[in-house]
Write an enzyme that holds these catalytic residues in place. Sequence first.
Site, short mmCIF file in Angstrom:
data_model
loop_
_atom_site.label_atom_id
_atom_site.label_comp_id
_atom_site.label_asym_id
_atom_site.label_seq_id
_atom_site.Cartn_x
_atom_site.Cartn_y
_atom_site.Cartn_z
N ARG B 294 28.56 -13.33 -3.32
CA ARG B 294 28.57 -12.20 -2.09
C ARG B 294 27.29 -11.30 -2.15
NH1 ARG B 294 35.09 -10.54 -2.38
NH2 ARG B 294 35.85 -12.47 -1.02
N TYR B 431 30.96 -15.85 6.18
CA TYR B 431 30.92 -16.45 5.06
C TYR B 431 30.85 -15.84 3.59
CZ TYR B 431 26.00 -18.10 4.59
OH TYR B 431 24.65 -18.20 4.50
N GLU B 432 31.69 -16.45 2.63
CA GLU B 432 31.85 -15.64 1.20
C GLU B 432 32.64 -14.43 1.54
OE1 GLU B 432 31.18 -16.92 -1.34
OE2 GLU B 432 30.12 -18.55 -0.84
N GLY B 433 33.67 -14.36 2.56
CA GLY B 433 34.56 -13.21 2.85
C GLY B 433 33.86 -12.43 3.78
N GLN B 438 35.58 -7.80 2.54
CA GLN B 438 34.71 -7.16 1.82
C GLN B 438 35.39 -5.71 1.72
OE1 GLN B 438 32.18 -8.66 0.01
NE2 GLN B 438 32.84 -10.63 1.25
#
Lengths: 585, 585
Positions: B294, B431-433, B438
């Site tokens: 992240r 992406y990656e949350g 977040q």
Amino acid sequence: MSFRAPVQDIAFNIQHLSGWSDLTALPAYADFDLDDVQAILEEFGKFCSEEIAPLNKPGDEAGSHYANGKVTLPDGFDTAYAKCVEMGWPSLPHPAEFGGQGLPRVVGAAATEILNAANMSFALCQLLTDGAVEALLTAGSEQQKATYLEKLVSGEWTGTMNLTEPQAGSDLALLRTQAKPNDDGSYAISGTKIFITYGEHDMAENTIHLVLARLPDAPAGVKGISLFLVPKFMVGSDGAIGARNGVRCVSVEHKLGIKASPTAVLEFNEATGYLIGEAHAGLQYMFTMMNAARFAVGVQGIAISERAYQQALGYAQDRVQSRPVDGSAREAVPIIQHPDVRRLLMRMKSLTEGTRAMACQAAAWQDLGHHQGDKRASALSEFLTPLVKGYSTEMAVDVASCGVQIHGGMGFIEETGAAQHYRDARILPIYEGTTAIQANDLVGRKTLRDGGETALALATQIAETEAALNAGSGEARAVAARLTAARQTFETAVTYLTETAPKDPNAAYGAGVPFLMLAGNLVAGWQLARALLAAEANRDQDPHFMAQKIATARFYADHILPETQTQLTRITDGADSLAMAVFDA
Amino acid sequence: MSFRAPVQDIAFNIQHLSGWSDLTALPAYADFDLDDVQAILEEFGKFCSEEIAPLNKPGDEAGSHYANGKVTLPDGFDTAYAKCVEMGWPSLPHPAEFGGQGLPRVVGAAATEILNAANMSFALCQLLTDGAVEALLTAGSEQQKATYLEKLVSGEWTGTMNLTEPQAGSDLALLRTQAKPNDDGSYAISGTKIFITYGEHDMAENTIHLVLARLPDAPAGVKGISLFLVPKFMVGSDGAIGARNGVRCVSVEHKLGIKASPTAVLEFNEATGYLIGEAHAGLQYMFTMMNAARFAVGVQGIAISERAYQQALGYAQDRVQSRPVDGSAREAVPIIQHPDVRRLLMRMKSLTEGTRAMACQAAAWQDLGHHQGDKRASALSEFLTPLVKGYSTEMAVDVASCGVQIHGGMGFIEETGAAQHYRDARILPIYEGTTAIQANDLVGRKTLRDGGETALALATQIAETEAALNAGSGEARAVAARLTAARQTFETAVTYLTETAPKDPNAAYGAGVPFLMLAGNLVAGWQLARALLAAEANRDQDPHFMAQKIATARFYADHILPETQTQLTRITDGADSLAMAVFDA
């Protein structure tokens, strides 16, 4: 992925926000009644949903292609266009005198929105033809009108606007295309024009190019630009199609979005052209046409917002993921139940409905100004043009981006279609004058030129709505407080601009876009506040729909209107840091 | 279109913002000196400019393609990757024990930024490999480390992260991939994984897939997920490459951006996998890896912002259009002289430098937390992870969009490259949350769990900077006033969240993204304010550069920090209208 025309919201605006009884009191519109208008829009909406919207995604995938002077449009575009013409849709907004149906602008704007929401790439052809009709109505000779208008109004022929050249984009003073007089009173037009929307295609039997060019004796700069009519195929005195004229498409652009709409480079090589109106007055005519086109581009922003919203709403209702944060279920739920998805959807919905309501108000003032000679209405409608264009399109990019976000990873995959809206929307704050160009217009012509009079007249009207809200329900009073705060930022900004511009034009124009965004935000929020009052007064008509209008107005007031505070800081306190800016060489 | 690594700004941050002397006081970093670090970054920047950046646009045009289980990358990617490996670049941030160069994270983050600015699609391969290294360092057995780490650190082999399945995106509780024990202690992994970055390619001789799956006895939900290592080709005890494992690529996605980066669908059909760490603890390991990933995605946001800024700056300096509004010239001038273009460029520059400075601070705290066991530094670095990820990526989309706008119509034409940045950037807040994920992390784990302690400790540090600014120049004091106002909105928001969450979680989490945006804005502005103090103290070193740092901090303070006021209104006053939201069925 299916599209449903938002006729209920549109009809609500026409009924409750446009001052419909004032409009139908105009002789030109005496024959229209609200039920008829709604029936027309329902029917057009059905046509667009069934025939035009399904071509949107395949059109994006196929794109338009150039080869050997010809442009191939995506499959189905020609058939759909022929159906449009056959059913008489292109003629809706145009005068009856030339075969049109003479609908009020508030209705014409709604039709433009619906067509563009169904398929913006397809709708662009119509948008440019509408601009050509507007220009000929404004400045064409009787003979030009007689020769070209009926065919353009019916959509049998299409129109284009030829302004941009490689060295002349926002700055038309740099325009080089030449017009040399021929012996027969026509002109030989030579030069290269770029970014010509639907500059070449075979959907219609002829294309009428409106072209800015310079006469041999023209003064330099914008005061030496004339407007010419250049048909793709020559037209005989009997109206028959003749030989190909000296204008050729040499390529189409590979673009980020609106890929089905061919953006042509046109070479004019001693093409035969006819002067429209007076010599050297081309820019003035083009401005008339551009004001209509700018308003229409703003409506395209509303259209893309609506389409992106519908798609995101559908996805959020279907996609099941994660348990609710409030512990109300032990299983994963449709993501529409998650607070941030609701927030994003409400942002999309309130911006869409707010900008739609603003455009409706602007169109109503255009109607009053045009048909009643109401100067205040004209001035207000002209003040709103850069807001409709600038704010609605900047917000369309925002809304389309929210739509991608709601889809998560699937939003980044082209198959869902969310990404297409994000790509298509991005042209809107650019063409027909960038947001900065709109802001220059708003600051210079619309605010400073009358010393802020129109701007402050608008503020007075907003204050009247605040008074009505303050006499109303708890929701109404909550919205009133936000509207008052926002309206006061607007008044402060107007004062700042009128005081600052004479001594520091860089400061005033550097504040232009923040001022445009502030004003657009305010006016859209004002219209939603008016919608709230109307919804409360007519709750029984359709309780679910009216509850939505009230909730949307409240959300806009609490989440969007406060952005005016930040814009005001940028306007009044932003010039020093802008003046300090240092860049690498 | 050429790219120049922003080493001067990066080195300024490392020298003046990272607490470099504290970092080099750590035994792990005792050998590094600032000149060496700058020399490494200069050399890496040169390599990236010359070898990697030129592949960015052709890579976008060509894309990655799938056929018969194989993926073809754009021309030149394999050669460039081989050069990277040969020159040892992939090993920069990794531990010396496994062949790495053990650079401090503040330097590693800078290298990640430079590579991604040169070519984000290319850089993604490295980013995923870095994640795999991180996971093995965290939870791999000694044998796993010995077998795989050196090859991953060198870049000879690459890594992937396999989390998402069609029904399980943000919600990993819904994950279905199965792991059945084999007799030899390995597992047979079966299932479908989607969105696997560089899931299939031939640039490296092997790919190590890290895969989340469920053991037969696994509890339901996220507590039943284990982490497995699944090599593409089996690896013998001697390290030799063996037979192909039971994992196949069945397609790659057609995406909006990062088109050269293959996003694979992988089918695992009884593929041999090895359990990493404890059973059912996979999510915990994945979180370690994800925190690093992240942060890296946040750095990608900075990278795209820098690239888009350089391109827009170049265009604005070259493109001549329109006379200046202040009448200072009678001819058209480069558009960089027009106030709104300057405003857009300063927005791009200040957001880029602000998010870069924030990431530098976060990386420094990671270093102190990791190598010194400094718990407060760890907590602060963890608080900053969702800000670096969420704020830097949302702003990257904004910055890339400003870059398109500065190009006008040319920004919408793919040949200029501005549109590619706008398309590429759009994946970053997803992406990656997603940003909402977040924000959930920021609100839940980072703010509420310790009752706001870390958040308020951060506010105290910001207040110390305000005190230093208030003792300084006029510029410093102007920035201090904005920073104080913004910091106070943050404190109010933290109080609101801690008080509201227990009684109304929908309100607290509905305010999550506005809170993330407020906090990210504040921390980036704080770091630029620290940069202003450093620039004033070191003005003689390079007056032109230091003047830029001061102007950028001032612009950010006057134009960006005030956005915190709007976010605060959304946080504290936004819940009612969110609760009222009504949607069509």
